[in-house]
Design a protein around this motif. Structure first.
Motif, PDB file in Angstrom:
ATOM      1  N   ALA A   6      -1.966 -11.501   7.307  1.00 20.20           N
ATOM      2  CA  ALA A   6      -2.073 -12.556   8.327  1.00 20.20           C
ATOM      3  C   ALA A   6      -0.759 -13.314   8.463  1.00 20.20           C
ATOM      4  O   ALA A   6      -0.731 -14.498   8.759  1.00 20.20           O
ATOM      5  N   GLY A   7       0.339 -12.601   8.218  1.00 17.40           N
ATOM      6  CA  GLY A   7       1.661 -13.208   8.412  1.00 17.40           C
ATOM      7  C   GLY A   7       2.033 -13.188   9.886  1.00 17.40           C
ATOM      8  O   GLY A   7       1.157 -13.140  10.759  1.00 17.40           O
ATOM      9  N   ASN A   8       3.326 -13.195  10.156  1.00 14.60           N
ATOM     10  CA  ASN A   8       3.774 -13.278  11.552  1.00 14.60           C
ATOM     11  C   ASN A   8       3.323 -12.095  12.400  1.00 14.60           C
ATOM     12  O   ASN A   8       2.785 -12.265  13.494  1.00 14.60           O
ATOM     13  N   VAL A   9       3.538 -10.881  11.880  1.00 17.89           N
ATOM     14  CA  VAL A   9       3.198  -9.700  12.684  1.00 17.89           C
ATOM     15  C   VAL A   9       1.672  -9.569  12.791  1.00 17.89           C
ATOM     16  O   VAL A   9       1.129  -9.351  13.883  1.00 17.89           O
ATOM     17  N   GLY A  10       0.979  -9.732  11.664  1.00 18.85           N
ATOM     18  CA  GLY A  10      -0.472  -9.555  11.661  1.00 18.85           C
ATOM     19  C   GLY A  10      -1.184 -10.594  12.513  1.00 18.85           C
ATOM     20  O   GLY A  10      -2.051 -10.261  13.325  1.00 18.85           O
TER      21      GLY A  10
ATOM     22  N   VAL B 295      -7.387 -10.152   7.596  1.00 16.41           N
ATOM     23  CA  VAL B 295      -7.520 -10.170   6.125  1.00 16.41           C
ATOM     24  C   VAL B 295      -6.170 -10.479   5.481  1.00 16.41           C
ATOM     25  O   VAL B 295      -5.146  -9.943   5.900  1.00 16.41           O
ATOM     26  N   ASP B 296      -6.189 -11.340   4.474  1.00 15.82           N
ATOM     27  CA  ASP B 296      -4.962 -11.615   3.721  1.00 15.82           C
ATOM     28  C   ASP B 296      -5.360 -12.040   2.312  1.00 15.82           C
ATOM     29  O   ASP B 296      -6.488 -12.501   2.086  1.00 15.82           O
ATOM     30  N   VAL B 297      -4.411 -11.897   1.369  1.00 17.10           N
ATOM     31  CA  VAL B 297      -4.711 -12.325  -0.003  1.00 17.10           C
ATOM     32  C   VAL B 297      -4.588 -13.832  -0.179  1.00 17.10           C
ATOM     33  O   VAL B 297      -5.134 -14.398  -1.127  1.00 17.10           O
ATOM     34  N   VAL B 298      -3.856 -14.489   0.710  1.00 20.10           N
ATOM     35  CA  VAL B 298      -3.653 -15.939   0.534  1.00 20.10           C
ATOM     36  C   VAL B 298      -4.936 -16.682   0.924  1.00 20.10           C
ATOM     37  O   VAL B 298      -5.437 -16.535   2.049  1.00 20.10           O
ATOM     38  N   GLU B 299      -5.435 -17.460  -0.033  1.00 15.19           N
ATOM     39  CA  GLU B 299      -6.696 -18.157   0.169  1.00 15.19           C
ATOM     40  C   GLU B 299      -6.649 -19.055   1.405  1.00 15.19           C
ATOM     41  O   GLU B 299      -5.670 -19.804   1.583  1.00 15.19           O
TER      42      GLU B 299
ATOM     43  N   ILE C  50      -2.336  -2.192   9.379  1.00 17.45           N
ATOM     44  CA  ILE C  50      -1.859  -2.688   8.073  1.00 17.45           C
ATOM     45  C   ILE C  50      -0.454  -3.275   8.215  1.00 17.45           C
ATOM     46  O   ILE C  50       0.512  -2.552   8.471  1.00 17.45           O
ATOM     47  N   THR C  51      -0.373  -4.599   8.083  1.00 27.20           N
ATOM     48  CA  THR C  51       0.934  -5.277   8.125  1.00 27.20           C
ATOM     49  C   THR C  51       1.224  -5.956   6.784  1.00 27.20           C
ATOM     50  O   THR C  51       2.214  -6.650   6.647  1.00 27.20           O
ATOM     51  N   ALA C  52       0.318  -5.776   5.816  1.00 28.00           N
ATOM     52  CA  ALA C  52       0.464  -6.471   4.528  1.00 28.00           C
ATOM     53  C   ALA C  52       1.704  -5.987   3.800  1.00 28.00           C
ATOM     54  O   ALA C  52       2.010  -4.803   3.799  1.00 28.00           O
ATOM     55  N   GLY C  53       2.392  -6.915   3.199  1.00 27.69           N
ATOM     56  CA  GLY C  53       3.573  -6.542   2.431  1.00 27.69           C
ATOM     57  C   GLY C  53       4.409  -7.765   2.158  1.00 27.69           C
ATOM     58  O   GLY C  53       4.041  -8.882   2.530  1.00 27.69           O
ATOM     59  N   ILE C  54       5.516  -7.539   1.495  1.00 28.07           N
ATOM     60  CA  ILE C  54       6.440  -8.660   1.297  1.00 28.07           C
ATOM     61  C   ILE C  54       7.769  -8.286   1.955  1.00 28.07           C
ATOM     62  O   ILE C  54       8.080  -7.111   2.137  1.00 28.07           O
TER      63      ILE C  54
ATOM     64  N   LYS D  97       2.727  -0.398  -3.619  1.00 29.70           N
ATOM     65  CA  LYS D  97       1.530  -0.823  -4.371  1.00 29.70           C
ATOM     66  C   LYS D  97       0.586  -1.603  -3.467  1.00 29.70           C
ATOM     67  O   LYS D  97      -0.631  -1.428  -3.512  1.00 29.70           O
ATOM     68  N   ILE D  98       1.166  -2.481  -2.640  1.00 28.07           N
ATOM     69  CA  ILE D  98       0.327  -3.277  -1.730  1.00 28.07           C
ATOM     70  C   ILE D  98      -0.408  -2.361  -0.749  1.00 28.07           C
ATOM     71  O   ILE D  98      -1.628  -2.458  -0.577  1.00 28.07           O
ATOM     72  N   THR D  99       0.324  -1.437  -0.131  1.00 23.01           N
ATOM     73  CA  THR D  99      -0.329  -0.609   0.903  1.00 23.01           C
ATOM     74  C   THR D  99      -1.312   0.390   0.278  1.00 23.01           C
ATOM     75  O   THR D  99      -2.314   0.742   0.910  1.00 23.01           O
TER      76      THR D  99
ATOM     77  N   ALA E 122      -0.225   1.900  10.503  1.00 18.99           N
ATOM     78  CA  ALA E 122       0.564   1.234   9.465  1.00 18.99           C
ATOM     79  C   ALA E 122       1.841   0.654  10.086  1.00 18.99           C
ATOM     80  O   ALA E 122       2.450   1.278  10.964  1.00 18.99           O
ATOM     81  N   VAL E 123       2.195  -0.543   9.617  1.00 20.92           N
ATOM     82  CA  VAL E 123       3.342  -1.247  10.203  1.00 20.92           C
ATOM     83  C   VAL E 123       4.314  -1.752   9.128  1.00 20.92           C
ATOM     84  O   VAL E 123       5.481  -2.022   9.395  1.00 20.92           O
ATOM     85  N   THR E 124       3.824  -1.861   7.899  1.00 22.50           N
ATOM     86  CA  THR E 124       4.653  -2.399   6.804  1.00 22.50           C
ATOM     87  C   THR E 124       5.921  -1.565   6.633  1.00 22.50           C
ATOM     88  O   THR E 124       5.885  -0.335   6.716  1.00 22.50           O
ATOM     89  N   ASN E 125       7.031  -2.231   6.368  1.00 18.76           N
ATOM     90  CA  ASN E 125       8.305  -1.552   6.125  1.00 18.76           C
ATOM     91  C   ASN E 125       8.519  -1.284   4.637  1.00 18.76           C
ATOM     92  O   ASN E 125       7.965  -2.009   3.808  1.00 18.76           O
ATOM     93  N   PRO E 126       9.311  -0.297   4.250  1.00 21.16           N
ATOM     94  CA  PRO E 126       9.999   0.675   5.120  1.00 21.16           C
ATOM     95  C   PRO E 126       8.980   1.617   5.771  1.00 21.16           C
ATOM     96  O   PRO E 126       8.254   2.322   5.072  1.00 21.16           O
TER      97      PRO E 126
HETATM   98  N1  APR Z   1      -3.410  -7.719   0.985  1.00 25.14           N
HETATM   99  C1  APR Z   1      -3.422  -8.436   2.136  1.00 25.14           C
HETATM  100  N2  APR Z   1      -2.360  -9.133   2.580  1.00 25.14           N
HETATM  101  C2  APR Z   1      -1.253  -9.131   1.826  1.00 25.14           C
HETATM  102  C3  APR Z   1      -1.177  -8.419   0.604  1.00 25.14           C
HETATM  103  C4  APR Z   1      -2.320  -7.695   0.194  1.00 25.14           C
HETATM  104  N3  APR Z   1      -2.343  -6.988  -0.947  1.00 25.14           N
HETATM  105  N4  APR Z   1       0.057  -8.630   0.091  1.00 25.14           N
HETATM  106  C5  APR Z   1       0.722  -9.415   0.938  1.00 25.14           C
HETATM  107  N5  APR Z   1      -0.059  -9.723   2.008  1.00 25.14           N
HETATM  108  C6  APR Z   1       0.226 -10.577   3.155  1.00 25.14           C
HETATM  109  C7  APR Z   1       1.045 -11.809   2.798  1.00 25.14           C
HETATM  110  O1  APR Z   1       0.247 -12.802   2.166  1.00 25.14           O
HETATM  111  C8  APR Z   1       1.550 -12.234   4.164  1.00 25.14           C
HETATM  112  O2  APR Z   1       0.689 -13.192   4.774  1.00 25.14           O
HETATM  113  O3  APR Z   1       1.019  -9.918   4.111  1.00 25.14           O
HETATM  114  C9  APR Z   1       1.563 -10.929   4.976  1.00 25.14           C
HETATM  115  C10 APR Z   1       2.954 -10.513   5.430  1.00 25.14           C
HETATM  116  O4  APR Z   1       3.373 -11.433   6.366  1.00 25.14           O
HETATM  117  P1  APR Z   1       4.885 -11.888   6.593  1.00 25.14           P
HETATM  118  O5  APR Z   1       5.543 -12.108   5.274  1.00 25.14           O
HETATM  119  O6  APR Z   1       4.874 -12.976   7.613  1.00 25.14           O
HETATM  120  O7  APR Z   1       5.570 -10.577   7.192  1.00 25.14           O
HETATM  121  P2  APR Z   1       5.551 -10.108   8.723  1.00 25.14           P
HETATM  122  O8  APR Z   1       6.715 -10.658   9.435  1.00 25.14           O
HETATM  123  O9  APR Z   1       4.192 -10.319   9.282  1.00 25.14           O
HETATM  124  O10 APR Z   1       5.806  -8.548   8.532  1.00 25.14           O
HETATM  125  C11 APR Z   1       4.833  -7.726   7.945  1.00 25.14           C
HETATM  126  O11 APR Z   1       5.529  -5.748   9.079  1.00 25.14           O
HETATM  127  O12 APR Z   1       7.310  -5.365  10.521  1.00 25.14           O
HETATM  128  C12 APR Z   1       6.858  -5.265   9.203  1.00 25.14           C
HETATM  129  O13 APR Z   1       8.895  -5.526   7.901  1.00 25.14           O
HETATM  130  C13 APR Z   1       7.680  -6.118   8.257  1.00 25.14           C
HETATM  131  O14 APR Z   1       6.779  -5.139   6.261  1.00 25.14           O
HETATM  132  C14 APR Z   1       6.744  -6.262   7.109  1.00 25.14           C
HETATM  133  C15 APR Z   1       5.376  -6.324   7.803  1.00 25.14           C
END
Ligand code: APR
Length: 314
Positions: free
Chosen positions: A10-14, A32-36, A76-80, A97-99, A117-121
């Motif tokens: 639920a970050g910027n992209v999600g 869905v996100d891990v942050v409460e 799936i956009t979850a990641g760091i 590990k996250i994905t 899937a959208v998470t990088n790389p």
């Molecule tokens: N399950 C669910 N959410 C998770 C998990 C997990 N195991 N681990 C991390 N997250 C969440 C984070 O809590 C955060 O809210 O993933 C979200 C990522 O959001 P941002 O850091 O804002 O990243 P964002 O700009 O949305 O990009 C997401 O897409 O374009 C790609 O490179 C970018 O890999 C990145 C992804």
């Protein structure tokens, strides 16, 4: 009954993706996100926009996957993001590990879904999600090419002072630096770009598109692009939910197409209700084929790092 789309992360992209899908109104959304409380808060805020924008679709946030059960599409956009001092491999293995964990939950709760899937790389994460899911290859693909192409189209339209709608372009290969624009297939209102711009001008636009992600990062100072990425994701979600049979670039698992076997690489595909319904193979020039193979080799390097880490118990 409406379709159901789950967005993990639920970050910027999600969050922007969830917002766009909710605004269209054709699918109920679970964020869905891990942050409460974060996905719950963002989803409630979006839900409350419903009366104003005229969307009756539901949108809810959750820290678990129960509410996401039987989704049609899961994004799936979850990641760091990469942090200072973090190596490329550290990022790769953390997001792996996250994905992997996310994919296991997705498969358990939505065994028939289509995963984007959208998470990088990107290319390596698509491969990881594909392999972790056990799904057939048509049901797992990645978003990168639509975004790279959108950037290229934007710059061409600006340069020629024409509508973005009239610019058609294709890119192959990996995301960003590795992208291989198919300049021969780039047209403006059906006219080949070579008739309208000289090669140097086109190359400048290609370079800007390739570095498009970095250009945004440099301007934002914190975080990376999300408006164009989420618009690109939603175009793919729509192609699936509305069975549009769009021809779009996607990162898909190749089994011999373009001479590449067992790797996820960006290629043109037909996207419809069954996900990747066809991988479109076009004849490449020797230079284009070399560039595509270079892209595939970079993906393979990352896959090897992930395999080694998994073998060592990561
Ligand atoms: N399950 C669910 N959410 C998770 C998990 C997990 N195991 N681990 C991390 N997250 C969440 C984070 O809590 C955060 O809210 O993933 C979200 C990522 O959001 P941002 O850091 O804002 O990243 P964002 O700009 O949305 O990009 C997401 O897409 O374009 C790609 O490179 C970018 O890999 C990145 C992804």
């Amino acid at each position: 009954m409406r379709s159901k789309v789950t967005v993990v992360g639920a970050g910027n992209v999600g969050a922007t993706t969830a917002q766009r899908v909710h605004e269209f109104g054709y699918a109920d959304v679970v964020l869905v996100d891990v942050v409460e409380d974060l996905p719950q808060g963002k989803a409630l805020d979006m839900l409350e926009s419903g009366p104003v924008i005229g969307s009756d679709a539901s949108i809810i946030g959750s820290n678990g996957y129960e509410a996401s059960a039987n989704s049609d599409v899961v994004v799936i956009t979850a990641g760091i993001a990469r942090r200072p001092g973090m190596s490329r491999d550290d990022l790769l293995l953390t997001n792996m590990k996250i994905t992997t964990a996310v994919t296991q939950e997705v498969v358990k709760h939505s065994p028939s879904c289509i995963i984007i899937a959208v998470t990088n790389p990107l290319d390596a994460m698509v491969q990881n999600v594909y392999e972790s899911s056990g799904f057939p290859r048509n049901r797992v693909f990645g978003m990168a090419g639509v975004l790279d192409t959108a950037r290229f189209r934007t710059f061409i339209a600006q340069e020629l002072d024409v509508s973005v709608e009239d610019v058609q372009a294709y890119v192959l290969g990996g995301h960003g630096d590795d992208m291989v624009p198919l300049v021969r297939y780039t047209t403006v209102g059906g006219i080949p770009i070579s008739e309208l711009l000289d090669e140097d001008q086109v190359q400048k636009l290609v370079i800007r598109a390739r570095q498009g992600g970095g250009e945004i990062v440099a301007l934002l100072k914190q975080g990376s692009a999300y408006y164009a990425p989420s618009a690109s994701i939603v175009q793919m979600v729509e192609a699936v939910l509305l069975d549009k049979k769009r021809i779009l670039p996607a990162c898909a698992y190749l089994e011999g197409e373009y001479g590449i076997n067992g790797l996820c690489v960006g290629v043109p595909v037909k996207l419809g209700a069954n996900g990747v319904e066809k991988i479109i193979e076009i004849k490449l020039t020797a230079d284009e084929q070399t560039a595509l193979e270079g892209s595939a080799a970079s993906v393979k390097e990352l896959i090897d790092v992930m395999r080694k880490a998994k073998a060592e118990g990561a």
